[in-house]
Design a protein around this motif. Structure first.
Motif, PDB file in Angstrom:
ATOM      1  N   ARG A   1       0.838  -1.201   0.000  1.00 46.48           N
ATOM      2  CA  ARG A   1       0.000   0.000   0.000  1.00 46.48           C
ATOM      3  C   ARG A   1       0.873   1.250   0.000  1.00 46.48           C
ATOM      4  O   ARG A   1       1.803   1.373   0.784  1.00 46.48           O
ATOM      5  N   ASP A   2       0.542   2.174  -0.886  1.00 44.22           N
ATOM      6  CA  ASP A   2       1.231   3.456  -0.879  1.00 44.22           C
ATOM      7  C   ASP A   2       0.236   4.548  -1.265  1.00 44.22           C
ATOM      8  O   ASP A   2      -0.950   4.296  -1.426  1.00 44.22           O
ATOM      9  N   GLY A   3       0.700   5.755  -1.369  1.00 40.89           N
ATOM     10  CA  GLY A   3      -0.142   6.884  -1.738  1.00 40.89           C
ATOM     11  C   GLY A   3       0.706   7.942  -2.402  1.00 40.89           C
ATOM     12  O   GLY A   3       1.914   7.768  -2.607  1.00 40.89           O
ATOM     13  N   LEU A   4       0.067   9.042  -2.716  1.00 40.23           N
ATOM     14  CA  LEU A   4       0.763  10.113  -3.423  1.00 40.23           C
ATOM     15  C   LEU A   4       1.980  10.588  -2.656  1.00 40.23           C
ATOM     16  O   LEU A   4       3.019  10.909  -3.245  1.00 40.23           O
ATOM     17  N   PHE A   5       1.887  10.603  -1.307  1.00 42.08           N
ATOM     18  CA  PHE A   5       2.971  11.143  -0.491  1.00 42.08           C
ATOM     19  C   PHE A   5       3.705  10.051   0.290  1.00 42.08           C
ATOM     20  O   PHE A   5       4.208  10.291   1.389  1.00 42.08           O
ATOM     21  N   ALA A   6       3.766   8.860  -0.280  1.00 35.26           N
ATOM     22  CA  ALA A   6       4.579   7.802   0.320  1.00 35.26           C
ATOM     23  C   ALA A   6       6.046   8.232   0.297  1.00 35.26           C
ATOM     24  O   ALA A   6       6.469   8.962  -0.608  1.00 35.26           O
ATOM     25  N   PRO A   7       6.847   7.821   1.292  1.00 36.36           N
ATOM     26  CA  PRO A   7       8.254   8.261   1.356  1.00 36.36           C
ATOM     27  C   PRO A   7       9.046   8.071   0.064  1.00 36.36           C
ATOM     28  O   PRO A   7       9.772   8.988  -0.339  1.00 36.36           O
ATOM     29  N   PRO A   8       8.938   6.909  -0.633  1.00 34.24           N
ATOM     30  CA  PRO A   8       9.710   6.794  -1.884  1.00 34.24           C
ATOM     31  C   PRO A   8       9.277   7.823  -2.924  1.00 34.24           C
ATOM     32  O   PRO A   8      10.108   8.354  -3.664  1.00 34.24           O
ATOM     33  N   HIS A   9       7.968   8.096  -2.971  1.00 34.21           N
ATOM     34  CA  HIS A   9       7.480   9.090  -3.926  1.00 34.21           C
ATOM     35  C   HIS A   9       8.036  10.468  -3.601  1.00 34.21           C
ATOM     36  O   HIS A   9       8.390  11.234  -4.510  1.00 34.21           O
ATOM     37  N   LEU A  10       8.108  10.780  -2.331  1.00 35.86           N
ATOM     38  CA  LEU A  10       8.621  12.094  -1.925  1.00 35.86           C
ATOM     39  C   LEU A  10      10.072  12.268  -2.348  1.00 35.86           C
ATOM     40  O   LEU A  10      10.489  13.359  -2.753  1.00 35.86           O
ATOM     41  N   LEU A  11      10.858  11.189  -2.257  1.00 33.40           N
ATOM     42  CA  LEU A  11      12.256  11.273  -2.683  1.00 33.40           C
ATOM     43  C   LEU A  11      12.347  11.494  -4.197  1.00 33.40           C
ATOM     44  O   LEU A  11      13.162  12.292  -4.669  1.00 33.40           O
ATOM     45  N   ILE A  12      11.486  10.811  -4.947  1.00 31.14           N
ATOM     46  CA  ILE A  12      11.462  11.006  -6.404  1.00 31.14           C
ATOM     47  C   ILE A  12      11.050  12.438  -6.730  1.00 31.14           C
ATOM     48  O   ILE A  12      11.680  13.109  -7.565  1.00 31.14           O
ATOM     49  N   TYR A  13       9.978  12.923  -6.073  1.00 32.69           N
ATOM     50  CA  TYR A  13       9.505  14.282  -6.344  1.00 32.69           C
ATOM     51  C   TYR A  13      10.539  15.319  -5.931  1.00 32.69           C
ATOM     52  O   TYR A  13      10.675  16.366  -6.570  1.00 32.69           O
ATOM     53  N   ALA A  14      11.263  15.025  -4.842  1.00 36.58           N
ATOM     54  CA  ALA A  14      12.315  15.962  -4.412  1.00 36.58           C
ATOM     55  C   ALA A  14      13.360  16.113  -5.511  1.00 36.58           C
ATOM     56  O   ALA A  14      13.834  17.224  -5.778  1.00 36.58           O
ATOM     57  N   GLY A  15      13.711  14.994  -6.155  1.00 33.59           N
ATOM     58  CA  GLY A  15      14.645  15.080  -7.271  1.00 33.59           C
ATOM     59  C   GLY A  15      14.113  15.945  -8.390  1.00 33.59           C
ATOM     60  O   GLY A  15      14.843  16.766  -8.968  1.00 33.59           O
ATOM     61  N   ALA A  16      12.819  15.800  -8.700  1.00 29.81           N
ATOM     62  CA  ALA A  16      12.208  16.612  -9.760  1.00 29.81           C
ATOM     63  C   ALA A  16      12.188  18.083  -9.381  1.00 29.81           C
ATOM     64  O   ALA A  16      12.513  18.953 -10.201  1.00 29.81           O
ATOM     65  N   VAL A  17      11.823  18.374  -8.132  1.00 28.96           N
ATOM     66  CA  VAL A  17      11.715  19.774  -7.693  1.00 28.96           C
ATOM     67  C   VAL A  17      13.086  20.450  -7.682  1.00 28.96           C
ATOM     68  O   VAL A  17      13.231  21.584  -8.160  1.00 28.96           O
ATOM     69  N   VAL A  18      14.088  19.769  -7.137  1.00 26.85           N
ATOM     70  CA  VAL A  18      15.436  20.362  -7.083  1.00 26.85           C
ATOM     71  C   VAL A  18      15.955  20.624  -8.496  1.00 26.85           C
ATOM     72  O   VAL A  18      16.456  21.712  -8.804  1.00 26.85           O
ATOM     73  N   ALA A  19      15.812  19.634  -9.388  1.00 25.20           N
ATOM     74  CA  ALA A  19      16.281  19.818 -10.767  1.00 25.20           C
ATOM     75  C   ALA A  19      15.526  20.945 -11.449  1.00 25.20           C
ATOM     76  O   ALA A  19      16.123  21.783 -12.144  1.00 25.20           O
ATOM     77  N   GLY A  20      14.201  20.970 -11.272  1.00 25.24           N
ATOM     78  CA  GLY A  20      13.389  21.995 -11.922  1.00 25.24           C
ATOM     79  C   GLY A  20      13.676  23.391 -11.409  1.00 25.24           C
ATOM     80  O   GLY A  20      13.803  24.340 -12.202  1.00 25.24           O
ATOM     81  N   LEU A  21      13.803  23.532 -10.077  1.00 25.97           N
ATOM     82  CA  LEU A  21      14.020  24.863  -9.501  1.00 25.97           C
ATOM     83  C   LEU A  21      15.401  25.412  -9.854  1.00 25.97           C
ATOM     84  O   LEU A  21      15.526  26.566 -10.273  1.00 25.97           O
ATOM     85  N   PHE A  22      16.427  24.610  -9.668  1.00 24.46           N
ATOM     86  CA  PHE A  22      17.784  25.098  -9.957  1.00 24.46           C
ATOM     87  C   PHE A  22      17.962  25.389 -11.450  1.00 24.46           C
ATOM     88  O   PHE A  22      18.565  26.398 -11.825  1.00 24.46           O
TER      89      PHE A  22
END
Length: 409
Positions: free
Chosen positions: A57-78
């Motif tokens: 069971r997971d969801g939109l804000f499951a820990p692995p998803h957050l790590l993936i999204y963090a990569g997207a956000v950091v790359a996109g913002l910088f």
């Protein structure tokens, strides 16, 4: 009285700036950020796969998803900030080596890829959540939302690699002479090897459903490898100035794949969805990756000896043969070891990893299924086809690598 050892030292502004630049060796901060993002994406994806194997069971804000999204956000913002900086700061020195797009914006090619990839990744997140709520658990890696996510991840990682590559190519053209330039060149080459290894990790993960050790005695295993790897390895080998670039890239790939599978099973995890056929208590590891470091080492030697001395068609033919026979020599016995030997069922080789939803007493858990068993003739014909595919794949890779050697923006 405060000790002199504990008294903060106030450095002049210029000296503080020099020290900040020194650890970066003059490499823009956004380049470090996008390479870090690439690592977050890979490890987030591997964590997500092991989460599905162990917890379910997971969801939109499951820990692995957050790590993936963090990569997207950091790359996109910088990368986005870099684009806006080059667009509105007309005197910026990097503007002369940037790409103009939409008639308004300026940015490096790598930054553009990172922004586009980040947008695709973040768009896939609510799509994936809706998919789970509508259709339930995924039974494949490449569902429609995962395909959008995978494309976005690979674009971000390719952007990270291209960002490093442009710096590398510009510096190589100047032929670094000073000690500072040599240190900078060494750092950039290493970062290229790391970024290329991270992208190779994602590439293997996407093909892993067809290249598990259970198929290592079947020609389809080698056909998939011929499709996926010669094109990428030859492109990177042609573009890299490192003497043993592919050895470094494949070593990075193997460590990137193995470190999460060695660490996460040390932590508890229990299934939260049924049916639970295998009542596990800890995270289950992902599969042991292909030992691509051996073909990588041999391809390095091939490129060192023949690159520039024979035409690319002949080089591609030799590369296809070297890659396929090296892979066969390694993976045929090693795949059998992983799949059948009790000595592989441990923390290091990961062969005892088993999803909570699979029957641990399945007849073919530790032996080859009849579906994957071929006669010598069948395997020989399939492997010959794989050799032809590897030749075409390697030739495309050399063409791609020639383009990458020219990237400077």
């Amino acid at each position: 009285m405060q000790s002199a050892l504990n008294t903060p030292v106030s450095l002049p502004v210029d000296e503080r700036l020099n020290r900040a630049v020194d650890w970066r060796l003059g490499i823009p901060l956004y380049v470090y950020a996008v390479v870090f993002s690439s690592l977050c994406i890979v490890w987030g994806l591997l964590w997500d796969i092991m989460w599905h194997m162990s917890i379910g069971r997971d969801g939109l804000f499951a820990p692995p998803h957050l790590l993936i999204y963090a990569g997207a956000v950091v790359a996109g913002l910088f990368s986005g900030f870099k684009i806006l900086q080059l667009t509105f700061q007309k005197s910026h020195p990097d503007r002369a080596v940037s790409v103009r797009f939409w008639g308004i914006f300026y940015g490096s090619l790598g930054a553009l890829y990172c922004v586009w990839g980040a947008l695709a990744m973040l768009t896939s997140a609510p799509f994936d959540d809706w998919w789970h709520n509508t259709y339930g658990l995924d039974v494949q890696i490449l569902t429609p939302p995962h395909t959008v996510l995978a494309v976005g991840m690979m674009i971000v990682q390719f952007g990270a690699m291209i960002s490093v590559l442009a710096l590398q190519n510009r510096l190589e053209d100047r032929r670094p002479e000073s000690e500072a330039e040599k240190r900078q060149a060494a750092r950039i080459r290493l970062m290229f090897g790391v970024s290329a290894g991270l992208l190779l990790s994602i590439l293997f993960t996407l093909f892993s459903e067809n290249m598990g050790e259970w198929a290592s005695h079947n020609s389809s295993y080698y056909t998939w490898a011929a499709i996926a790897f010669p094109v990428y390895l030859m492109a990177v080998g042609r573009a890299s100035p490192l003497r043993n670039g592919l050895t470094i890239v494949t070593a990075v790939y193997m460590l990137t794949m193995l470190i999460p599978s060695w660490i996460l099973p040390l932590f508890p995890a229990t299934p939260k969805l049924g049916p639970v056929l295998n009542p596990i208590t800890h995270y289950q590891a992902f599969i042991f990756p292909l030992v691509l470091i051996v073909p990588g080492l041999l391809l390095d030697k091939l490129l060192q000896r023949y690159s520039g001395k024979v035409n690319d068609w002949l080089l591609a033919a030799m590369a296809g043969v070297v890659f396929m026979f090296a892979l066969l020599a390694v993976q045929w016995p090693f795949g059998e070891f992983l799949h059948t030997s009790p000595y592989a069922r441990n923390w290091f080789f990961l062969a005892d990893s088993w999803s909570y939803g699979d029957d641990p007493n399945w007849e073919y858990r530790y032996k080859y299924h009849p579906y994957f068993i071929q006669s010598s003739t069948q395997f020989g014909l399939g492997f010959a086809q794989a050799l032809l595919i590897a030749f075409v794949s390697a030739r495309i890779g050399l063409y791609w690598g020639n383009w990458m050697k020219r990237v400077q923006r």
